[in-house]
Design an enzyme around this catalytic site. Structure first.
Site, PDB file in Angstrom:
ATOM      1  CG  ASP A  21      -2.260   0.634   0.972  1.00  9.09           C
ATOM      2  OD1 ASP A  21      -2.202   1.764   0.768  1.00  9.09           O
ATOM      3  OD2 ASP A  21      -3.244   0.093   0.801  1.00  9.09           O
ATOM      4  CG  HIS A  57      -5.255   3.770   0.978  1.00 12.39           C
ATOM      5  ND1 HIS A  57      -4.786   2.402   0.466  1.00 12.39           N
ATOM      6  CD2 HIS A  57      -6.187   3.678   0.587  1.00 12.39           C
ATOM      7  CE1 HIS A  57      -5.946   1.766   0.098  1.00 12.39           C
ATOM      8  NE2 HIS A  57      -7.019   2.636  -0.043  1.00 12.39           N
ATOM      9  CG  ASN A 145     -13.801   1.771  -4.109  1.00 14.15           C
ATOM     10  OD1 ASN A 145     -14.091   0.463  -3.504  1.00 14.15           O
ATOM     11  ND2 ASN A 145     -12.964   2.570  -3.176  1.00 14.15           N
ATOM     12  CB  ALA A 154     -10.487  -8.043  -7.157  1.00 14.18           C
ATOM     13  CB  SER A 227      -9.268   0.454   0.538  1.00 17.80           C
ATOM     14  OG  SER A 227      -8.493   0.485  -0.584  1.00 17.80           O
TER      15      SER A 227
END
Length: 344
Positions: A21, A57, A145, A154, A227
């Site tokens: 990240d 984040h 998103n 994913a 997230s």
């Protein structure tokens, strides 16, 4: 997810987690326990810069996963796990994500949190994900998103994809979080978040609306996003590996793809249906901590989704001149107003 009902001795000890990240701010009181990492962006000039987090984040994800349960702040799922912060943002590219996964393979990481992604697929990245899985590394990935189809990585059949849900009365009705509400609200107030990507690749869902966690230098913020949902499942995966009886046996103690698949099976089997949305938005549902660590018996495992429902291992050919290593990867979260909505 009933984390609050877990015995105090269940803390994820002995499990290694990597968070790929924006780094992790160890200045935060709840994140002092993070002592290892790798700055992939600046690996030649400052590989130890992983403890600087300009975006916040990575720190937010780290708090959900492993925040220390000190006298103040929040407690993460697995506060005794060994956490490695791999800094990929801002500016991360697929080639650097491949480098970060190489670090994970080298360090024998057990679970990787990937709250990131993009629209395009990469065969080079897919091959690295397969290598990681064969090395016993479970990749837990945010669905995305955009409110559309599940994004990559994913969408890979070699990872566990996580969608986001919210719950009524956990945020003020006049707050920006209310923008995430859709019509799929069940009797308990759970709803599928409008922004969350959906599709047959979604394995499970987790809380991703108004999630309070750590931000630099020593503060807290409530953010939305897949997230934020993904580290809930990453933390749960660490608890499962540390405490479920299956992973104390020789068969599943040994690192490898079979161990990863058993972990994914247990997480899916622990899930319960939430919201009134279709399963493409929630997968098997929201995982239950007590079931996932083996403290309560699980129901029979539902049929696994066919492999063909996921993305094929060989990607479609790209247009001439396409450079998969130039693809930028972005984290998935929705910053609060007054910031303009971002395509992250």
């Amino acid at each position: 997810m009933r984390l609050d009902q877990l015995p105090g001795t269940y803390r994820g000890q002995g499990v290694r987690i990597a968070i790929i990240d924006s780094g992790a701010a160890t200045t935060h009181d709840n994140l002092h326990g993070i002592r290892a990492g790798f700055d992939v962006i600046n690996k030649k000039t400052n590989p130890d810069g992983w403890d600087q987090d300009a975006l916040g984040h990575g720190s937010h994800c780290a708090g959900v996963i492993a925040a220390a349960d000190i006298a103040s702040g929040i407690r993460g799922f697995a506060p005794d796990a060994e956490v490695h912060a791999c800094k990929l943002f801002p500016g991360g590219q697929v080639s650097q994500l491949i480098d970060a996964l190489e670090y994970c393979i080298d360090k024998q990481i057990d679970v990787v949190n990937l709250s990131l992604g993009g629209a395009a697929v990469s065969e080079a990245l897919e091959q690295q994900i397969i290598r990681a899985r064969r090395a016993g590394i479970a990749c837990i990935v945010a669905a995305g998103n955009s409110g559309g189809a599940v994004q990559y990585p994913a969408s890979s059949p070699n990872v566990l994809a996580v969608a986001a849900i919210g719950k009524l009365d956990e945020f003020p009705a006049d707050s920006y979080h209310a923008q995430t509400l859709d019509a799929n609200v069940d009797a308990y107030g759970y709803f599928t978040a409008k922004f969350s990507c959906f599709g047959p690749q979604v394995a499970v869902c987790a809380p991703g609306v108004a999630i309070t966690s750590c931000v630099p230098p020593n503060n807290f913020a409530a953010w939305d996003g897949t997230s934020m949902a993904t580290p809930h499942v990453t933390g749960l995966a660490a608890l499962c590996l540390a405490h479920h009886p299956d992973f104390q046996t020789q068969q599943y103690r040994t690192r490898g793809a079979e161990r990863v698949e058993r972990l994914f099976q247990i997480i899916r089997a622990s899930a319960r249906r939430v919201s009134l949305g279709d399963q493409s938005r929630t997968g098997y549902g929201m995982p239950d901590t007590l079931l996932a660590v083996g403290l309560q018996p699980q129901a029979a495992m539902p049929p696994m989704q066919p492999q063909s429902m996921g993305m094929p291992l060989m990607m479609q050919a790209q247009a001439p001149g396409y450079d998969p290593f130039a693809l930028g990867m972005l984290p998935y979260y929705r910053p609060p107003l007054p910031y303009a909505p971002l395509a992250w």
